[in-house]
Write a protein that holds these residues in place. Structure first.
Motif, PDB file in Angstrom:
ATOM      1  N   VAL A  77     -51.283  16.194  -8.989  1.00 46.46           N
ATOM      2  CA  VAL A  77     -50.510  17.331  -9.496  1.00 46.46           C
ATOM      3  C   VAL A  77     -51.341  18.030 -10.561  1.00 46.46           C
ATOM      4  CG1 VAL A  77     -48.233  16.363  -9.005  1.00 46.46           C
ATOM      5  CG2 VAL A  77     -49.302  15.923 -11.200  1.00 46.46           C
ATOM      6  N   ASN A  78     -51.128  19.319 -10.700  1.00 46.28           N
ATOM      7  CA  ASN A  78     -51.819  20.090 -11.730  1.00 46.28           C
ATOM      8  C   ASN A  78     -50.935  20.181 -12.965  1.00 46.28           C
ATOM      9  OD1 ASN A  78     -54.068  20.693 -10.120  1.00 46.28           O
ATOM     10  ND2 ASN A  78     -52.929  22.293  -9.101  1.00 46.28           N
ATOM     11  N   ILE A  79     -51.555  20.012 -14.133  1.00 47.65           N
ATOM     12  CA  ILE A  79     -50.853  20.187 -15.398  1.00 47.65           C
ATOM     13  C   ILE A  79     -51.656  21.150 -16.250  1.00 47.65           C
ATOM     14  CG2 ILE A  79     -49.779  17.899 -15.345  1.00 47.65           C
ATOM     15  CD1 ILE A  79     -51.863  17.042 -17.456  1.00 47.65           C
ATOM     16  N   GLU A  80     -50.994  21.757 -17.229  1.00 45.95           N
ATOM     17  CA  GLU A  80     -51.685  22.647 -18.146  1.00 45.95           C
ATOM     18  C   GLU A  80     -51.789  21.958 -19.500  1.00 45.95           C
ATOM     19  OE1 GLU A  80     -51.698  27.261 -19.618  1.00 45.95           O
ATOM     20  OE2 GLU A  80     -50.470  26.644 -17.925  1.00 45.95           O
ATOM     21  N   VAL A  81     -53.007  21.849 -20.010  1.00 49.36           N
ATOM     22  CA  VAL A  81     -53.282  21.177 -21.272  1.00 49.36           C
ATOM     23  C   VAL A  81     -53.637  22.239 -22.307  1.00 49.36           C
ATOM     24  CG1 VAL A  81     -54.800  19.503 -22.409  1.00 49.36           C
ATOM     25  CG2 VAL A  81     -54.144  19.164 -20.028  1.00 49.36           C
ATOM     26  N   PRO A  82     -53.077  22.138 -23.530  1.00 53.53           N
ATOM     27  CA  PRO A  82     -53.413  23.129 -24.552  1.00 53.53           C
ATOM     28  C   PRO A  82     -54.920  23.152 -24.833  1.00 53.53           C
ATOM     29  CG  PRO A  82     -51.600  21.728 -25.284  1.00 53.53           C
ATOM     30  CD  PRO A  82     -52.130  21.139 -24.015  1.00 53.53           C
ATOM     31  N   ASP A  83     -55.462  24.336 -24.987  1.00 53.22           N
ATOM     32  CA  ASP A  83     -56.888  24.494 -25.309  1.00 53.22           C
ATOM     33  C   ASP A  83     -56.997  24.857 -26.787  1.00 53.22           C
ATOM     34  OD1 ASP A  83     -59.604  24.664 -25.066  1.00 53.22           O
ATOM     35  OD2 ASP A  83     -59.603  26.570 -23.993  1.00 53.22           O
ATOM     36  N   ASP A  84     -56.643  23.879 -27.657  1.00 54.73           N
ATOM     37  CA  ASP A  84     -56.580  24.131 -29.091  1.00 54.73           C
ATOM     38  C   ASP A  84     -57.606  23.337 -29.891  1.00 54.73           C
ATOM     39  OD1 ASP A  84     -55.557  21.580 -28.849  1.00 54.73           O
ATOM     40  OD2 ASP A  84     -53.584  22.066 -29.663  1.00 54.73           O
ATOM     41  N   GLY A  85     -58.618  22.792 -29.207  1.00 54.45           N
ATOM     42  CA  GLY A  85     -59.659  22.041 -29.892  1.00 54.45           C
ATOM     43  C   GLY A  85     -59.387  20.546 -29.973  1.00 54.45           C
ATOM     44  N   ASN A  86     -58.156  20.106 -29.646  1.00 57.53           N
ATOM     45  CA  ASN A  86     -57.845  18.675 -29.643  1.00 57.53           C
ATOM     46  C   ASN A  86     -58.163  18.088 -28.277  1.00 57.53           C
ATOM     47  OD1 ASN A  86     -56.714  18.489 -32.296  1.00 57.53           O
ATOM     48  ND2 ASN A  86     -54.939  19.588 -31.519  1.00 57.53           N
ATOM     49  N   GLU A  87     -58.466  16.795 -28.241  1.00 58.56           N
ATOM     50  CA  GLU A  87     -58.716  16.108 -26.972  1.00 58.56           C
ATOM     51  C   GLU A  87     -57.411  15.468 -26.512  1.00 58.56           C
ATOM     52  OE1 GLU A  87     -61.451  12.517 -25.240  1.00 58.56           O
ATOM     53  OE2 GLU A  87     -62.252  13.701 -26.872  1.00 58.56           O
ATOM     54  N   TRP A  88     -56.680  16.171 -25.640  1.00 60.74           N
ATOM     55  CA  TRP A  88     -55.372  15.724 -25.176  1.00 60.74           C
ATOM     56  C   TRP A  88     -55.498  14.749 -24.012  1.00 60.74           C
ATOM     57  CZ3 TRP A  88     -51.176  16.675 -27.943  1.00 60.74           C
ATOM     58  CH2 TRP A  88     -51.198  17.737 -28.834  1.00 60.74           C
ATOM     59  N   HIS A  89     -54.579  13.755 -23.957  1.00 57.48           N
ATOM     60  CA  HIS A  89     -54.501  12.771 -22.879  1.00 57.48           C
ATOM     61  C   HIS A  89     -53.051  12.654 -22.440  1.00 57.48           C
ATOM     62  CE1 HIS A  89     -58.570  11.271 -23.737  1.00 57.48           C
ATOM     63  NE2 HIS A  89     -58.250  11.495 -25.002  1.00 57.48           N
ATOM     64  N   VAL A  90     -52.820  12.352 -21.172  1.00 60.13           N
ATOM     65  CA  VAL A  90     -51.466  12.103 -20.689  1.00 60.13           C
ATOM     66  C   VAL A  90     -51.021  10.757 -21.253  1.00 60.13           C
ATOM     67  CG1 VAL A  90     -50.023  11.739 -18.649  1.00 60.13           C
ATOM     68  CG2 VAL A  90     -51.850  13.450 -18.605  1.00 60.13           C
ATOM     69  N   ALA A  91     -49.906  10.741 -21.984  1.00 59.54           N
ATOM     70  CA  ALA A  91     -49.460   9.540 -22.682  1.00 59.54           C
ATOM     71  C   ALA A  91     -48.201   8.933 -22.080  1.00 59.54           C
ATOM     72  CB  ALA A  91     -49.212   9.856 -24.156  1.00 59.54           C
ATOM     73  N   GLY A  92     -47.474   9.668 -21.257  1.00 57.50           N
ATOM     74  CA  GLY A  92     -46.224   9.148 -20.713  1.00 57.50           C
ATOM     75  C   GLY A  92     -45.518  10.229 -19.932  1.00 57.50           C
ATOM     76  N   GLU A  93     -44.217  10.058 -19.788  1.00 54.53           N
ATOM     77  CA  GLU A  93     -43.435  11.023 -19.019  1.00 54.53           C
ATOM     78  C   GLU A  93     -42.071  11.184 -19.658  1.00 54.53           C
ATOM     79  OE1 GLU A  93     -41.410   8.772 -15.403  1.00 54.53           O
ATOM     80  OE2 GLU A  93     -43.569   8.425 -15.459  1.00 54.53           O
ATOM     81  N   MET A  94     -41.428  12.285 -19.345  1.00 51.57           N
ATOM     82  CA  MET A  94     -40.079  12.547 -19.828  1.00 51.57           C
ATOM     83  C   MET A  94     -39.186  12.807 -18.630  1.00 51.57           C
ATOM     84  SD  MET A  94     -40.884  15.058 -23.040  1.00 51.57           S
ATOM     85  CE  MET A  94     -39.185  15.413 -23.304  1.00 51.57           C
ATOM     86  N   GLU A  95     -37.912  12.440 -18.740  1.00 53.27           N
ATOM     87  CA  GLU A  95     -36.962  12.729 -17.671  1.00 53.27           C
ATOM     88  C   GLU A  95     -36.598  14.202 -17.720  1.00 53.27           C
ATOM     89  OE1 GLU A  95     -33.612  10.174 -17.234  1.00 53.27           O
ATOM     90  OE2 GLU A  95     -34.752   8.426 -17.893  1.00 53.27           O
ATOM     91  N   ALA A  96     -36.318  14.770 -16.567  1.00 57.48           N
ATOM     92  CA  ALA A  96     -35.921  16.176 -16.488  1.00 57.48           C
ATOM     93  C   ALA A  96     -34.573  16.358 -17.171  1.00 57.48           C
ATOM     94  CB  ALA A  96     -35.850  16.632 -15.031  1.00 57.48           C
TER      95      ALA A  96
END
Length: 50
Positions: free
Chosen positions: A25-44
């Motif tokens: 799946v494609n996700i959009e990660v903020p391009d704010d200078g931080n190194e973001w990682h997928v950490a978990g999930e949230m229920e809809a």
């Protein structure tokens, strides 16, 4: 920045047999200078709560 991540599911294929299924799946990660990682999930959110 858009990234493709891989989802994994453990699926029963017969009485005592399981297999792994994968989907990308494609996700959009903020391009704010931080190194973001997928950490978990949230229920809809439930539409009734709107």
């Amino acid at each position: 920045m858009k990234k493709t991540v891989i989802l994994e599911a453990f699926v029963q294929t017969s009485y005592e047999t399981y297999t792994h299924k994968y989907r990308t799946v494609n996700i959009e990660v903020p391009d704010d200078g931080n190194e973001w990682h997928v950490a978990g999930e949230m229920e809809a959110l439930n539409d009734a709560n709107d």
